[in-house]
Design a protein around this motif. Structure first.
Motif, PDB file in Angstrom:
ATOM      1  N   ALA A 136      45.028  39.345  11.862  1.00 36.86           N
ATOM      2  CA  ALA A 136      43.787  38.661  12.201  1.00 36.86           C
ATOM      3  C   ALA A 136      44.020  37.827  13.449  1.00 36.86           C
ATOM      4  CB  ALA A 136      43.346  37.775  11.034  1.00 36.86           C
ATOM      5  N   LEU A 137      43.217  38.046  14.455  1.00 33.12           N
ATOM      6  CA  LEU A 137      43.428  37.423  15.766  1.00 33.12           C
ATOM      7  C   LEU A 137      42.144  36.743  16.213  1.00 33.12           C
ATOM      8  CD1 LEU A 137      45.527  37.238  18.139  1.00 33.12           C
ATOM      9  CD2 LEU A 137      44.388  39.224  19.114  1.00 33.12           C
ATOM     10  N   SER A 138      42.287  35.528  16.720  1.00 31.71           N
ATOM     11  CA  SER A 138      41.161  34.824  17.313  1.00 31.71           C
ATOM     12  C   SER A 138      41.555  34.410  18.721  1.00 31.71           C
ATOM     13  CB  SER A 138      40.782  33.598  16.474  1.00 31.71           C
ATOM     14  OG  SER A 138      39.662  32.944  17.034  1.00 31.71           O
ATOM     15  N   ILE A 139      40.636  34.584  19.655  1.00 30.03           N
ATOM     16  CA  ILE A 139      40.951  34.338  21.073  1.00 30.03           C
ATOM     17  C   ILE A 139      39.897  33.426  21.673  1.00 30.03           C
ATOM     18  CG2 ILE A 139      41.331  35.384  23.326  1.00 30.03           C
ATOM     19  CD1 ILE A 139      41.998  38.004  21.901  1.00 30.03           C
ATOM     20  N   GLY A 140      40.354  32.361  22.313  1.00 29.67           N
ATOM     21  CA  GLY A 140      39.456  31.524  23.093  1.00 29.67           C
ATOM     22  C   GLY A 140      39.241  32.144  24.468  1.00 29.67           C
ATOM     23  N   GLY A 141      37.975  32.189  24.915  1.00 28.40           N
ATOM     24  CA  GLY A 141      37.659  32.847  26.181  1.00 28.40           C
ATOM     25  C   GLY A 141      38.264  32.144  27.387  1.00 28.40           C
ATOM     26  N   GLU A 142      38.631  32.933  28.372  1.00 28.30           N
ATOM     27  CA  GLU A 142      39.197  32.393  29.616  1.00 28.30           C
ATOM     28  C   GLU A 142      38.151  31.581  30.366  1.00 28.30           C
ATOM     29  OE1 GLU A 142      41.210  34.121  33.772  1.00 28.30           O
ATOM     30  OE2 GLU A 142      40.972  35.421  32.014  1.00 28.30           O
ATOM     31  N   GLY A 143      38.601  30.506  31.014  1.00 28.49           N
ATOM     32  CA  GLY A 143      37.689  29.679  31.796  1.00 28.49           C
ATOM     33  C   GLY A 143      37.234  30.383  33.062  1.00 28.49           C
ATOM     34  N   GLY A 144      36.060  29.969  33.558  1.00 23.42           N
ATOM     35  CA  GLY A 144      35.519  30.561  34.775  1.00 23.42           C
ATOM     36  C   GLY A 144      36.281  30.116  36.019  1.00 23.42           C
ATOM     37  N   ALA A 145      36.364  31.009  36.991  1.00 24.57           N
ATOM     38  CA  ALA A 145      37.091  30.701  38.225  1.00 24.57           C
ATOM     39  C   ALA A 145      36.288  29.745  39.099  1.00 24.57           C
ATOM     40  CB  ALA A 145      37.382  31.980  38.984  1.00 24.57           C
ATOM     41  N   GLY A 146      37.016  28.891  39.840  1.00 20.64           N
ATOM     42  CA  GLY A 146      36.383  28.085  40.874  1.00 20.64           C
ATOM     43  C   GLY A 146      36.506  28.809  42.209  1.00 20.64           C
ATOM     44  N   ARG A 147      35.371  28.942  42.912  1.00 25.66           N
ATOM     45  CA  ARG A 147      35.396  29.647  44.214  1.00 25.66           C
ATOM     46  C   ARG A 147      34.711  28.803  45.270  1.00 25.66           C
ATOM     47  NH1 ARG A 147      34.669  34.353  40.602  1.00 25.66           N
ATOM     48  NH2 ARG A 147      32.400  34.114  40.683  1.00 25.66           N
ATOM     49  N   VAL A 148      34.811  29.257  46.494  1.00 24.60           N
ATOM     50  CA  VAL A 148      34.236  28.493  47.603  1.00 24.60           C
ATOM     51  C   VAL A 148      32.711  28.497  47.527  1.00 24.60           C
ATOM     52  CG1 VAL A 148      33.989  28.373  50.114  1.00 24.60           C
ATOM     53  CG2 VAL A 148      36.206  28.916  49.097  1.00 24.60           C
ATOM     54  N   ASN A 149      32.122  29.677  47.322  1.00 31.19           N
ATOM     55  CA  ASN A 149      30.667  29.808  47.417  1.00 31.19           C
ATOM     56  C   ASN A 149      29.950  29.715  46.067  1.00 31.19           C
ATOM     57  OD1 ASN A 149      30.745  30.174  50.243  1.00 31.19           O
ATOM     58  ND2 ASN A 149      31.372  32.321  49.932  1.00 31.19           N
ATOM     59  N   ASN A 150      30.683  29.906  44.979  1.00 25.51           N
ATOM     60  CA  ASN A 150      30.064  29.776  43.655  1.00 25.51           C
ATOM     61  C   ASN A 150      31.171  29.603  42.615  1.00 25.51           C
ATOM     62  OD1 ASN A 150      31.010  32.457  42.827  1.00 25.51           O
ATOM     63  ND2 ASN A 150      29.396  33.257  44.163  1.00 25.51           N
ATOM     64  N   GLY A 151      30.716  29.189  41.444  1.00 30.48           N
ATOM     65  CA  GLY A 151      31.644  29.086  40.328  1.00 30.48           C
ATOM     66  C   GLY A 151      31.490  30.295  39.408  1.00 30.48           C
ATOM     67  N   GLY A 152      32.596  30.786  38.861  1.00 30.88           N
ATOM     68  CA  GLY A 152      32.547  31.950  37.986  1.00 30.88           C
ATOM     69  C   GLY A 152      32.239  31.564  36.543  1.00 30.88           C
ATOM     70  N   SER A 153      31.692  32.514  35.822  1.00 32.34           N
ATOM     71  CA  SER A 153      31.436  32.311  34.392  1.00 32.34           C
ATOM     72  C   SER A 153      32.733  32.496  33.604  1.00 32.34           C
ATOM     73  CB  SER A 153      30.399  33.320  33.891  1.00 32.34           C
ATOM     74  OG  SER A 153      29.167  33.115  34.531  1.00 32.34           O
ATOM     75  N   GLY A 154      32.818  31.780  32.505  1.00 32.76           N
ATOM     76  CA  GLY A 154      33.947  31.987  31.611  1.00 32.76           C
ATOM     77  C   GLY A 154      33.761  33.251  30.783  1.00 32.76           C
ATOM     78  N   GLN A 155      34.743  33.554  29.956  1.00 31.82           N
ATOM     79  CA  GLN A 155      34.656  34.706  29.062  1.00 31.82           C
ATOM     80  C   GLN A 155      34.212  34.254  27.668  1.00 31.82           C
ATOM     81  OE1 GLN A 155      38.509  36.511  29.057  1.00 31.82           O
ATOM     82  NE2 GLN A 155      38.308  37.397  31.099  1.00 31.82           N
ATOM     83  N   ILE A 156      33.632  35.203  26.944  1.00 27.94           N
ATOM     84  CA  ILE A 156      33.224  34.880  25.575  1.00 27.94           C
ATOM     85  C   ILE A 156      34.449  34.807  24.670  1.00 27.94           C
ATOM     86  CG2 ILE A 156      30.976  35.969  25.870  1.00 27.94           C
ATOM     87  CD1 ILE A 156      32.014  38.315  24.179  1.00 27.94           C
ATOM     88  N   GLY A 157      34.289  34.079  23.573  1.00 24.18           N
ATOM     89  CA  GLY A 157      35.359  34.021  22.588  1.00 24.18           C
ATOM     90  C   GLY A 157      35.316  35.226  21.667  1.00 24.18           C
ATOM     91  N   GLU A 158      36.416  35.495  21.027  1.00 21.14           N
ATOM     92  CA  GLU A 158      36.510  36.605  20.080  1.00 21.14           C
ATOM     93  C   GLU A 158      37.030  36.073  18.732  1.00 21.14           C
ATOM     94  OE1 GLU A 158      38.714  39.928  21.580  1.00 21.14           O
ATOM     95  OE2 GLU A 158      38.018  39.600  23.630  1.00 21.14           O
TER      96      GLU A 158
END
Length: 458
Positions: free
Chosen positions: A195-217
């Motif tokens: 049984a595995l539970s994963i916290g989603g990766e954080g969104g990337a910081g970029r120059v022109n926009n910020g990235g979305s994070g990933q969903i949890g599993e």
């Protein structure tokens, strides 16, 4: 009655003796063994024998004799008593050629003491047997074993998500506009290896926009925070923070014990409660959204990527289940397993059935990990968003309660027992079913035992 009629037995005799009226053997087992070799009869004093008796087919045992006065019959007022001190079956009739005949005996089974043990006065195993003017008195069945509890302490809390990276912390000296700061790395919680539970990766910081994070599993919730503008403005409060993961589903409760149980040549066996199911892990939280950077936010007036989001915390582990409660023992005056039994002027009394054992308690699910903190901004840029908290693991399932022990004057498998004359059947009190684990929270208590004069088993 002549010495040649059979083997004579008295508690005051000697097993080395001749087995005559003047020199009787001491134990029923010795007398029966000699009679079996001769296909003869046993003549027993109206005394108490504290041993288990086994009578093979073709042997007759005549009790109720006054060995102090010429071995005359006094069975109307005094019986030969078989009352072993050990629990279980007092007198057993073994199958084979011929008919076993037993007269003027009182078989008295002791109360059962071992968890789930039964008390059976007489068991006929595949034999043809005739019992006349006999007393068959069973003791009480023992209560069933308690189901083993799961640990009362919840599993350790899951590790927190990883923090995001602060703005400008990894600036390329060229000031390239495609510079990116990765979000907090995902965190896994492997509970039991499957049984595995994963916290989603954080969104990337970029120059022109910020990235979305990933969903949890696992599952499709635990939504990630977005680094994109929402209605023309972007903020953690407006959808950038990772969503917390849902709690894991609880384990199924163990089945409540039910049914009649089974009757075999070894005696009675009841039905134990079922084992609960393990709880499922909580869902991982979503990763937080990354932030937009831009020009002149870093030292020296250089442009750079915005801060990156924290990763979501993984879900907590599911709780372990409780084990099922054991069945209560039976109290049975006469058990016939594929036998042909005739009773004439006999008295059958059963004691009380044992209570079913309680199901084992569940273990609560573990807490999910906290979300990782988003990176801080610089030069007027916004901070990135935190990851969401992991969901709590589901509780384990409580164990099912055990079946209550029956109280039966006659239990049979195969042919019904023939009754003649003034034979009486008196059952005692049946045992209550055991409650389900964790104070019967899932209402999975075992069924009560039955109290009847005669019970057929398949």
């Amino acid at each position: 009655m002549d010495d040649a009629c059979g083997v004579f037995v008295s508690v005051n005799g000697r097993d080395e003796g001749a087995g005559t009226k003047a020199e009787p053997v001491k134990t029923l087992s010795e007398a029966i063994a000699r009679a079996a070799e001769q296909r003869g009869a046993v003549y027993a004093c109206a005394e108490e024998f504290t041993e288990v008796a086994e009578v093979p087919a073709g042997v007759a045992v005549f009790g109720g004799l006054d060995c102090a006065n010429g071995w005359g019959w006094i069975g109307e007022t005094a019986k030969t008593v078989v009352a072993p001190e050990v629990e279980g079956i007092a007198l057993k009739v073994i199958g084979g050629e011929g008919t076993a005949r037993i007269e003027d005996m009182s078989a008295r089974a002791a109360d059962a003491r071992a968890a789930g043990g039964s008390s059976i006065a007489v068991l006929v195993d595949g034999a043809t047997a005739e019992l006349a003017r006999c007393e068959l008195i069973a003791g009480n069945g023992a209560d069933g074993a308690e189901g083993e509890d799961a640990p009362s302490e919840m599993p350790a809390q899951a590790e927190p998500g990883n923090a995001g990276t602060n703005a400008c912390s990894d600036l390329d000296t060229s000031g390239a506009p495609d510079e990116t700061l990765p979000g907090g790395a995902q965190v896994e919680n492997a509970c039991d290896g499957s049984a595995l539970s994963i916290g989603g990766e954080g969104g990337a910081g970029r120059v022109n926009n910020g990235g979305s994070g990933q969903i949890g599993e696992p599952g499709g919730l635990g939504a990630a925070g977005s680094g994109e503008p929402v209605a023309g403005d972007w903020s953690c409060a407006a959808g950038g923070t990772g969503q917390g993961g849902d709690n894991g589903p609880p384990g199924e409760e163990g089945l409540a014990a039910s049914g009649p149980g089974t009757l075999t040549s070894s005696g009675y066996e009841g039905v134990s409660g079922g084992v609960g199911g393990p709880g499922k892990p909580g869902q991982g939280g979503g990763g937080g959204g990354g932030a937009k950077g831009g020009a002149a936010i870093c030292a020296g007036g250089m442009q750079g990527a915005g801060a990156s989001g924290g990763s979501g915390g993984p879900g907590g582990c599911g709780g372990l289940p409780g084990q099922g409660g054991g069945a209560g023992g039976a109290s049975i005056a006469l058990a016939s397993v594929d036998g042909k039994v005739t009773l004439k002027d006999c008295v059958l009394k059963a004691g009380n059935g044992g209570k079913g054992g309680a199901g084992g308690d569940l273990q609560p699910g573990g807490l999910g990990g906290l979300g990782g903190i988003g990176g801080t901004g610089m030069g007027g840029s916004k901070a990135a968003c935190d990851g969401g908290k992991g969901g709590q693991g589901g509780n384990g399932g409580p164990g099912g309660g055990g079946l209550g022990g029956p109280s039966l004057a006659i239990a049979y498998r195969g042919e019904t027992v023939k009754q003649q004359g003034q034979t009486t059947l008196t059952p005692g009190t049946a045992g209550a079913g055991g409650p389900g684990g964790s104070s019967n929270v899932a209402e999975n208590a075992g069924a009560d035992g039955v109290r009847v004069a005669e019970q057929e088993f398949s």
